[in-house]
Design an enzyme around this catalytic site. Structure first.
Site, PDB file in Angstrom:
ATOM      1  CE1 TYR A 175      -3.505  -2.066   5.318  1.00  0.00           C
ATOM      2  CE2 TYR A 175      -3.018   0.187   4.635  1.00  0.00           C
ATOM      3  CZ  TYR A 175      -3.318  -1.120   4.318  1.00  0.00           C
ATOM      4  OH  TYR A 175      -3.424  -1.486   3.003  1.00  0.00           O
TER       5      TYR A 175
ATOM      6  CB  SER B  54      -0.852  -0.011   1.273  1.00  0.00           C
ATOM      7  OG  SER B  54      -1.457   1.244   1.483  1.00  0.00           O
TER       8      SER B  54
ATOM      9  CE  LYS C  57      -1.363  -4.669   3.511  1.00  0.00           C
ATOM     10  NZ  LYS C  57      -1.552  -5.990   2.913  1.00  0.00           N
TER      11      LYS C  57
HETATM   12  C1  WQD Z   1      -8.976  10.356   0.304  1.00  0.00           C
HETATM   13  C2  WQD Z   1      -9.034  11.841   0.533  1.00  0.00           C
HETATM   14  C3  WQD Z   1      -9.574  12.472   2.798  1.00  0.00           C
HETATM   15  C4  WQD Z   1     -13.725  11.045   2.791  1.00  0.00           C
HETATM   16  C5  WQD Z   1      -6.463   5.396   2.548  1.00  0.00           C
HETATM   17  C6  WQD Z   1      -5.304   4.691   3.173  1.00  0.00           C
HETATM   18  C7  WQD Z   1      -4.400   4.175   2.100  1.00  0.00           C
HETATM   19  C8  WQD Z   1      -5.171   3.315   1.128  1.00  0.00           C
HETATM   20  C9  WQD Z   1      -6.353   4.038   0.587  1.00  0.00           C
HETATM   21  C10 WQD Z   1      -5.202   0.975   1.707  1.00  0.00           C
HETATM   22  C11 WQD Z   1      -8.384  12.274   1.845  1.00  0.00           C
HETATM   23  C12 WQD Z   1     -10.648  12.934   1.833  1.00  0.00           C
HETATM   24  C13 WQD Z   1     -12.404  11.338   2.481  1.00  0.00           C
HETATM   25  C14 WQD Z   1     -14.679  12.112   2.890  1.00  0.00           C
HETATM   26  C15 WQD Z   1     -12.941  13.677   2.354  1.00  0.00           C
HETATM   27  N1  WQD Z   1      -5.695   2.136   1.741  1.00  0.00           N
HETATM   28  N2  WQD Z   1     -12.026  12.634   2.255  1.00  0.00           N
HETATM   29  N3  WQD Z   1     -14.227  13.377   2.665  1.00  0.00           N
HETATM   30  O1  WQD Z   1      -6.756   8.385   3.311  1.00  0.00           O
HETATM   31  O2  WQD Z   1      -5.916   8.788   0.946  1.00  0.00           O
HETATM   32  O3  WQD Z   1      -5.955   6.511   1.836  1.00  0.00           O
HETATM   33  O4  WQD Z   1      -7.130   4.515   1.664  1.00  0.00           O
HETATM   34  O5  WQD Z   1      -4.137   0.591   1.364  1.00  0.00           O
HETATM   35  O6  WQD Z   1      -3.414   3.472   2.690  1.00  0.00           O
HETATM   36  O7  WQD Z   1      -4.597   5.598   3.982  1.00  0.00           O
HETATM   37  O8  WQD Z   1      -8.077   7.559   1.287  1.00  0.00           O
HETATM   38  O9  WQD Z   1     -10.386   7.599   0.496  1.00  0.00           O
HETATM   39  O10 WQD Z   1      -9.955   7.785   2.980  1.00  0.00           O
HETATM   40  O11 WQD Z   1      -9.382   9.688   1.490  1.00  0.00           O
HETATM   41  O12 WQD Z   1     -12.600  14.851   2.152  1.00  0.00           O
HETATM   42  O13 WQD Z   1     -15.830  11.927   3.163  1.00  0.00           O
HETATM   43  O14 WQD Z   1     -10.417  12.213   0.654  1.00  0.00           O
HETATM   44  O15 WQD Z   1      -9.343  13.456   3.778  1.00  0.00           O
HETATM   45  O16 WQD Z   1      -7.750  13.498   1.631  1.00  0.00           O
HETATM   46  P1  WQD Z   1      -6.623   7.920   1.924  1.00  0.00           P
HETATM   47  P2  WQD Z   1      -9.529   8.091   1.594  1.00  0.00           P
END
Ligand code: WQD
Length: 329
Positions: free
Chosen positions: A141, A117, A145
């Site tokens: 997490y 990841s 990984k």
């Molecule tokens: C994306 C962006 C939020 C929801 C995570 C893990 C990563 C990988 C993918 C597994 C961020 C913003 C989110 C909302 C928002 N997982 N957001 N409103 O955090 O980049 O990555 O998932 O391997 O390791 O860390 O993904 O989809 O949670 O967020 O503004 O309702 O969207 O703050 O900037 P993230 P995400």
């Protein structure tokens, strides 16, 4: 030549199973069905229900199916949950991997691929994240990984297995509606959930040092993630013991939360105007992959764009959650 796919009934695993079967490969799936769903598997793909921690079961599967390669996709993947339950994450993601690797090495498996990841990078302070960018995971997490990558690399060297670790960036979309992600843990499904409830999507912070103030990520279609696995499998089959790769899977294109909301509004026809709320703890401003190394090593590049991800994710959402959408534009 049979490939064992752990976690093959999960959202990512089932897409990989489908792509492997479409490529004409024999596969067997091991899944504990904790989040997986047997109905995602194509007809004819054998499913063994059980845990990656069950060594006797693994021995039996590897022998009975004459497994020569393993795609280890099983694991826990929620960042927040890993902060609350680190022991569980280390147990399932690191100890589970150790057991699968031990059984694999002893059974004479030649090739091993690990689902990793972008979480291994933590808060990368660079425009474009290459595989050489320092790994400083910010969550248990991400730590599991990174530890997993080390374990895979060391085992490959010691026991003569070819190895590939694939670092997924932000996965979205579905290859078909029934394969859609039923979980609501990432931006796209979280936006759909708000829209379905007639509520404005939430934007977690608009004061980041990015062009529009919202966080930038590298979104990649799950169908592309799946074909990257097939490309890695081809490489492992062609050059078994010589392969030792760690590769980003991304598109190399940054998309901000606001750009994502605009695209979701356009694709769904709903009013996806966001409501800005406080930053979410631990979110890096920008995480965008360099996809150069995987193109060079495997000849793989992503095929699908953002609209294709959203269109297919929306079809998957409607399949799993009903048509919902109270906020028509
Ligand atoms: C994306 C962006 C939020 C929801 C995570 C893990 C990563 C990988 C993918 C597994 C961020 C913003 C989110 C909302 C928002 N997982 N957001 N409103 O955090 O980049 O990555 O998932 O391997 O390791 O860390 O993904 O989809 O949670 O967020 O503004 O309702 O969207 O703050 O900037 P993230 P995400």
């Amino acid at each position: 030549m049979t490939w064992l796919i752990t976690g093959g009934a999960g959202f990512i695993g089932a897409h990989v199973v489908r792509a492997m079967a479409a490529d004409g490969r024999a596969v067997v799936v091991l899944d504990d069905l904790s989040t997986g769903d047997a109905s995602r598997l194509p007809a004819g793909v054998p499913l063994v229900t059980g845990s990656t921690l069950d060594r006797p079961l693994l021995d039996r599967v590897l022998t009975e199916h004459q497994v020569t390669g393993v795609l280890h996709i099983a694991g826990k993947k929620q960042v927040g949950e890993s902060v609350a339950q680190p022991l569980r994450y280390y147990h399932e993601n690191v100890e589970g991997l150790r057991v699968v690797l031990t059984a694999s090495a002893e059974a004479g498996v030649r090739s091993f691929l690990l689902s990793s990841s972008a979480a291994v990078y933590g808060m990368p302070d660079v425009e474009i994240v290459t595989e050489d960018t320092p790994c400083l995971p910010m969550s248990p997490y991400g730590e599991t990984k990174l530890a997993g990558e080390w374990l895979v690399r060391a085992t490959g060297r010691a026991h003569g297995l070819g190895t590939v670790s694939l670092r997924y960036f932000n996965v979205a979309g579905a290859a078909s509606p029934e394969l859609g992600d039923p979980g609501v843990f990432n931006l796209v499904p979280m936006v759909f959930q708000r829209l379905a409830a007639g509520l404005p999507p939430l934007v977690f912070g608009a004061d980041y040092p990015t062009p529009d103030g919202t966080c930038v990520r590298d979104y990649i279609h799950i169908a592309d993630v799946a074909t990257a696995h097939v490309a890695a499998v081809r490489r492992l089959e062609a050059d078994r013991e010589g392969t030792e790769l760690v590769l980003n899977i991304g598109r190399g294109e940054g998309v901000s939360v606001r750009e994502m909301l605009d695209a979701i509004g356009r694709v769904t026809g709903l009013d996806a105007t966001g409501e800005v709320v406080a930053r979410r703890a631990g979110d890096p401003a920008r995480v965008v992959a360099s996809a150069d190394l995987i193109a060079k090593e495997l000849g793989w590049t992503a095929e699908y764009d953002l609209d294709a991800m959203i269109t297919s994710a929306w079809a998957g959402w409607q399949h799993h959650h009903g048509s919902g959408g109270g906020a028509s534009a």
